[in-house]
Design a protein around this motif. Structure first.
Motif, short mmCIF file in Angstrom:
data_model
loop_
_atom_site.label_atom_id
_atom_site.label_comp_id
_atom_site.label_asym_id
_atom_site.label_seq_id
_atom_site.Cartn_x
_atom_site.Cartn_y
_atom_site.Cartn_z
N ALA A 99 -10.29 -4.88 -1.35
CA ALA A 99 -9.33 -4.65 -2.42
C ALA A 99 -9.77 -5.30 -3.72
N ALA A 100 -10.42 -6.44 -3.62
CA ALA A 100 -10.91 -7.12 -4.81
C ALA A 100 -12.15 -6.43 -5.38
N ARG A 101 -13.01 -5.94 -4.50
CA ARG A 101 -14.25 -5.30 -4.96
C ARG A 101 -14.04 -3.88 -5.46
N PHE A 102 -13.09 -3.19 -4.86
CA PHE A 102 -12.87 -1.77 -5.18
C PHE A 102 -11.39 -1.56 -5.50
N PRO A 103 -10.93 -2.07 -6.63
CA PRO A 103 -9.49 -2.06 -6.94
C PRO A 103 -8.91 -0.66 -7.13
N LEU A 104 -9.74 0.34 -7.38
CA LEU A 104 -9.22 1.69 -7.57
C LEU A 104 -9.14 2.48 -6.26
N ALA A 105 -9.75 1.96 -5.21
CA ALA A 105 -9.68 2.61 -3.90
C ALA A 105 -8.37 2.27 -3.22
N ARG A 106 -8.00 3.07 -2.23
CA ARG A 106 -6.83 2.78 -1.42
C ARG A 106 -7.30 2.08 -0.15
N ILE A 107 -6.74 0.91 0.13
CA ILE A 107 -7.12 0.13 1.30
C ILE A 107 -6.00 0.25 2.34
N VAL A 108 -6.36 0.65 3.55
CA VAL A 108 -5.40 0.78 4.64
C VAL A 108 -5.81 -0.17 5.75
N ARG A 109 -4.96 -1.13 6.04
CA ARG A 109 -5.26 -2.06 7.12
C ARG A 109 -4.68 -1.54 8.43
N GLY A 110 -5.52 -1.43 9.44
CA GLY A 110 -5.04 -0.97 10.73
C GLY A 110 -6.18 -0.57 11.65
N ASP A 111 -5.82 -0.03 12.78
CA ASP A 111 -6.75 0.34 13.84
C ASP A 111 -7.16 1.80 13.68
N ALA A 112 -8.44 2.03 13.38
CA ALA A 112 -8.93 3.40 13.19
C ALA A 112 -8.85 4.21 14.47
N TYR A 113 -8.78 3.52 15.63
CA TYR A 113 -8.67 4.23 16.91
C TYR A 113 -7.24 4.69 17.17
N ALA A 114 -6.29 4.19 16.38
CA ALA A 114 -4.88 4.58 16.55
C ALA A 114 -4.23 4.69 15.18
N PRO A 115 -4.66 5.64 14.35
CA PRO A 115 -4.11 5.75 12.99
C PRO A 115 -2.65 6.20 13.02
N ASN A 116 -1.92 5.82 11.98
CA ASN A 116 -0.53 6.26 11.88
C ASN A 116 -0.26 6.83 10.49
N GLY A 117 1.01 6.93 10.11
CA GLY A 117 1.38 7.57 8.87
C GLY A 117 0.88 6.88 7.63
N ASP A 118 0.50 5.60 7.72
CA ASP A 118 0.00 4.89 6.55
C ASP A 118 -1.28 5.53 6.01
N LEU A 119 -2.09 6.05 6.90
CA LEU A 119 -3.32 6.71 6.46
C LEU A 119 -2.99 7.97 5.67
N ASP A 120 -2.04 8.75 6.17
CA ASP A 120 -1.63 9.95 5.44
C ASP A 120 -1.04 9.59 4.08
N ALA A 121 -0.27 8.48 4.04
CA ALA A 121 0.31 8.04 2.77
C ALA A 121 -0.78 7.66 1.78
N ALA A 122 -1.84 7.00 2.27
CA ALA A 122 -2.93 6.60 1.40
C ALA A 122 -3.70 7.81 0.87
N LEU A 123 -3.80 8.85 1.69
CA LEU A 123 -4.48 10.06 1.24
C LEU A 123 -3.65 10.80 0.19
N GLY A 124 -2.36 10.60 0.23
CA GLY A 124 -1.50 11.18 -0.81
C GLY A 124 -1.56 12.69 -0.90
N GLY A 125 -1.68 13.35 0.25
CA GLY A 125 -1.72 14.80 0.24
C GLY A 125 -3.08 15.40 -0.03
N ARG A 126 -4.08 14.58 -0.31
CA ARG A 126 -5.43 15.08 -0.58
C ARG A 126 -6.12 15.48 0.72
N ALA A 127 -6.87 16.56 0.68
CA ALA A 127 -7.74 16.92 1.80
C ALA A 127 -8.91 15.94 1.84
N VAL A 128 -9.57 15.85 3.00
CA VAL A 128 -10.68 14.91 3.19
C VAL A 128 -12.00 15.68 3.13
#
Length: 203
Positions: A99-128
């Protein structure tokens, strides 16, 4: 997962990254997988597979397991705008650093093996446009490996890449298990240990 924007001290001091990474490995060897960050050569090799045209069209780049941001910086150097990056990281210490190095990126803390709605919120409707992974997949059972790669491919449109590096002679997931093809790069011999880039795609 929780979306966070914490602060970190001396984020520009990359000389301490090896020590940070090694401390993280000592605490969580099965989650870290490696004892040091990826080399710039390996990071550049991974970043080369990101479709910049899709990013320029407004799509996001999802990086899972970014650690201290070695590959993240290579993505930016290749031309991925920082604000197009969504970084999903398990370690609170690394989330703070990212977060300090890349302040414009969205940082999501959590387990990539069990993602939840926070990841979708960080994407903000954008396709990957691409998923870039530094997860230590070989420390997990087959079902979890397939879940990560298959789930990531399902999140993207056909043809968009899931980009993973590996030190192993075999692939972490057979492509037919996730309905995909896999492209394998030459060895990046200057990485320690040498590694290859694996690119899974559907369609």
């Amino acid at each position: 997962m929780t979306v966070s924007k914490p602060r970190a001290s001396d984020p520009c001091n990359r000389s301490a990254d090896d020590a940070r990474f090694f401390r993280g490995w000592l605490k969580r060897p099965l989650q870290m997988g490696a004892v040091s960050p990826s080399s710039r050569g390996l990071g550049r090799a991974m970043a080369a597979y990101v479709p910049l045209g899709a990013v320029e069209a407004g799509m996001a780049v999802l990086e899972i397991g970014p650690g201290t941001g070695a590959v993240t910086q290579c993505l930016i150097d290749r031309g991925v705008p920082e604000e197009s990056l969504v970084l999903a990281e398990y370690s609170p210490e690394f989330c703070e650093l990212l977060a300090a190095r890349f302040p414009l990126a969205r940082i999501v803390r959590g387990d990539a093996y069990a993602p939840n709605g926070d990841l979708d919120a960080a994407l903000g409707g954008r396709a990957v446009a691409a998923t870039v992974s530094s997860l230590p997949l070989f420390t997990k059972p087959d079902a979890l490996r397939e879940q990560v790669i298959g789930g990531s491919l399902a999140r993207m449109e056909p043809g968009h890449p899931f980009i993973q590096f590996s030190y192993a002679l075999t692939v972490p997931v057979k492509p037919e298990k996730v309905g995909a093809s896999v492209e394998i790069s030459p060895w990046v011999k200057l990485n320690l240990p040498p590694a290859r880039v694996l690119v899974y795609r559907r369609g």
